[in-house]
Design a protein around this motif. Sequence first.
Motif, short mmCIF file in Angstrom:
data_model
loop_
_atom_site.label_atom_id
_atom_site.label_comp_id
_atom_site.label_asym_id
_atom_site.label_seq_id
_atom_site.Cartn_x
_atom_site.Cartn_y
_atom_site.Cartn_z
N SER A 1 0.88 -1.17 0.00
CA SER A 1 0.00 0.00 0.00
C SER A 1 0.92 1.22 0.00
O SER A 1 2.15 1.08 0.14
CB SER A 1 -0.86 -0.01 1.27
N LEU A 2 0.35 2.42 -0.07
CA LEU A 2 1.18 3.64 -0.01
C LEU A 2 1.94 3.69 1.32
O LEU A 2 3.11 4.06 1.38
CB LEU A 2 0.32 4.88 -0.17
N LEU B 1 2.29 -4.96 -5.63
CA LEU B 1 1.59 -3.69 -5.40
C LEU B 1 0.14 -3.98 -5.01
O LEU B 1 -0.49 -4.85 -5.60
CB LEU B 1 1.62 -2.84 -6.69
N ASP B 2 -0.36 -3.28 -4.03
CA ASP B 2 -1.73 -3.51 -3.58
C ASP B 2 -2.70 -3.20 -4.73
O ASP B 2 -2.75 -2.06 -5.23
CB ASP B 2 -2.01 -2.58 -2.37
N ASN C 1 -5.78 -2.90 -4.62
CA ASN C 1 -6.76 -1.86 -4.23
C ASN C 1 -6.20 -0.47 -4.45
O ASN C 1 -6.94 0.47 -4.74
CB ASN C 1 -7.16 -2.04 -2.77
N LEU C 2 -4.87 -0.35 -4.32
CA LEU C 2 -4.24 0.94 -4.60
C LEU C 2 -4.36 1.26 -6.10
O LEU C 2 -4.61 2.40 -6.50
CB LEU C 2 -2.78 0.90 -4.15
N THR D 1 -7.67 2.61 -6.61
CA THR D 1 -7.79 4.01 -6.15
C THR D 1 -7.20 4.93 -7.22
O THR D 1 -7.78 5.97 -7.55
CB THR D 1 -7.00 4.18 -4.83
N VAL D 2 -6.04 4.53 -7.74
CA VAL D 2 -5.40 5.34 -8.79
C VAL D 2 -6.34 5.45 -10.00
O VAL D 2 -6.52 6.52 -10.58
CB VAL D 2 -4.05 4.70 -9.19
N ILE E 1 2.04 6.74 -7.23
CA ILE E 1 2.91 5.57 -7.36
C ILE E 1 3.96 5.76 -8.46
O ILE E 1 4.63 4.82 -8.87
CB ILE E 1 2.11 4.28 -7.66
#
Length: 729
Positions: free
Chosen positions: A33-34, A69-70, A72-73, A76-77, A86
């Motif tokens: 995640s971030l 890399l997530d 879910n991220l 979101t992006v 990212i």
Amino acid sequence: MASNNKELVNMQVHENDGIAVITICNPPANAFSLAVIAELKDRYNEAMERDDVKAIVLTGAGGKFSGGLDINLMRTVQKSGDVSMIADVSRDLVANTIEDGKKPSVAAIQGYALGGGLELAMGCSARIATPGAQLALPELTLGVIPGLGGTQRLPRLVGVSKAVDMLLSSALILSEEGNNTGLVDAIVSPEELIEASRQWALDIAEGHKSRSNSLCKVDKLCSLDEVHELLSTPRQETRNIAPDMLHIGACLDAIEDGITFGGYHGILKEQELFRDLVLSRTAKALVHVYVSQRAMLKVPGVTDVGLIPRMINKVAVVGGGSAGSGIVTALIMANIHVVLQEISSECLLKTIANIEENLQELVRKGKFKQGRVQKVLSMLRGVYDYSEFKDVDMVIEAVFEEKSLKQSIFEEIEKNCPQDCILASATSSINLNVIGNRTSSQDRIVGVNFFSPAHVTPLLEIARTEKASSQAILDLMTVAKALKKVPIIVRDSTGFAVNRTFFPYTQAAYMLADLGIDIFRIDRVISTFGMPMGPFQLHDITGYGPAISFSKEMAAAFPERTYHSPLLDQMVRNGKKGKSNGKGFYIYEKGINPVPDPTVLPIIEESKNIANIKPREQIISLSDQEILEMVFFPVVNEACRVIEEGVVAQSSDLDIASVLGMKFPSHLGGIIFWADRVGSKYINTSLSKWAAIYGNFFKPSNYLEHRAVKGLSLSDPGCAGLTPEYITR
Ligand SMILES: C[C@H](O)CC(=O)SCCNC(=O)CCNC(=O)[C@H](O)C(C)(C)COP(=O)(O)OP(=O)(O)OC[C@H]1O[C@@H](n2cnc3c(N)ncnc32)[C@H](O)[C@@H]1OP(=O)(O)O
């Protein structure tokens, strides 16, 4: 030992050797995640600055390195359109901090290192793994390319040919293969992993082992001419087979760019391509497919109530035939013992021959090992009665669709099987309560729909009545997992969810044929769209008999919106049964693509005359786009009814079912995801227009109409299910 505990990335510095062990602790998969990325950067900066740290071991908690890399991220992006969050991880964290930092890193890999996880590991100076650890760069399945240097470091570690292979197939390899190809430096037991990695890191720091930088390696790279040669075939294939799959070409471009201009240039090129691709339609659709598929595995009241799945070791199958033999093939391939009940030795021998042929075909395609054929066949036992059903864990009834026959079989299996045995019917249309009405076992009666060919298609539809127990559903989900199939749980109803949603698909095609549209053109339009074949070829392959009986059942259940074309009946009357008797819409010859059979043209003409649906004096002329829409919009319409009636739990279940069961193009995200892109308003207006000309077959459902009027998407979960506002209208 000094320790610095942080929630997501933890660092322990070992005083005796000066090795900092940095551990990613983000269950369940240690995805980035971030916050993980930020903490990784912090821990690394700290390790680089501390005088008591000589080198770093990077690892993951909970027996897994990282799932990458997530995802879910990524979502979101995609929703925000902001890739800046990212954008620079590859250059900043992997290249500058880990790979080129002043202290060396060693990756300690257990469980799996996937996508960005493997890329991070490749940024380290060495990779130590446990036996059987899984390694892959599966980014292409998500519509993107590796974005943390994978397109650059993998070819340098394993060679261009192997890297292209791994990247394009997204296939995972085990650490043993990684060790043979240069991706893994050593394999050690899980108990030794951290110790051995620390020693390796120390050896590098003290100069006993050389510090390797993957991005600077050139020994496994070939000449530019060889690279062009190597990449030209997949490039050409991609252009021909998947023109919409820009990410595949981009992946090859990134590899080529890095080899032509150097690894650091390649990293920047890859980063730029990744940024564009992550926002592409294809990536959005494929990420939706991943997330929706995972969501299907969570069934409220079944998977979240602490039930423990029972092991299903032995299954009885009643009835061979093409469905039964596929089901048996799937079961024995999963090492499940099978008792197959047939009515005669002739039928039994035929079914066993079919099963052997199923296995041999997989062997020919390289998907099954010849050496395993006899072993799995030995798990099958043929019988003619119920005497060997006394210790089975599950029965699957797979006889033809005759209500009274199924009812008497269920009566018998209830008497002859253990009391906790699951009683499943592979019916495609008969109500499960009706099938089981002579038993008192309604709590363990379920429907199972395997999609043809049952041993290949990766979807298993599980239908439950209101009386079916959660345990029975959970057990079947576990069977699906053993068979490597994704389960979709649906409410028992005619045609269940998938066949029902797709029954207008072939009906619309037959209606167009009766309106005078060339059937081979219809098939071409549909396969150009991305289906593996058009509806007419599909019927050739699956056989006309099942299609005719299924269509009768649907007509009985939904008479107001079923179109009955005379064409298949006419084909049968003319001695044609499809591919099985070598007489279909197409001519099938070994080794060549099927070609249209001109002898069917008079039969189509007959069908048109009998159907007589073409508006008088009119020549119907449709564009390819109109053909496509007239075939698929009725499917979307029926899908809306299936959602509205709660046959599926969420609309995205139909996306996965359409992709895995009907081979709807995954890069379009599934039937509802695609429909939402087209727009409910446009679909509703088109269907209304056709309904006025051609009748109720096209009449928009309440659900579709309501959403079109309100400007809502079809997938909006907040509005799924019956909505009194328009039900009571
Ligand atoms: C910039 C980069 O190049 C881009 C990327 O890295 S893109 C990401 C690439 N990685 C992937 O595609 C891996 C995706 N994950 C998978 O295929 C499967 O989860 C798996 C093969 C890791 C194993 O699944 P399973 O056996 O169930 O493993 P398990 O260890 O129990 O964990 C699974 C859980 O972790 C989640 N997970 C795994 N990898 C994840 C990731 N990268 N992002 C988000 N969640 C992830 C799974 O969705 C699942 O959660 P769920 O049950 O709530 O859906």
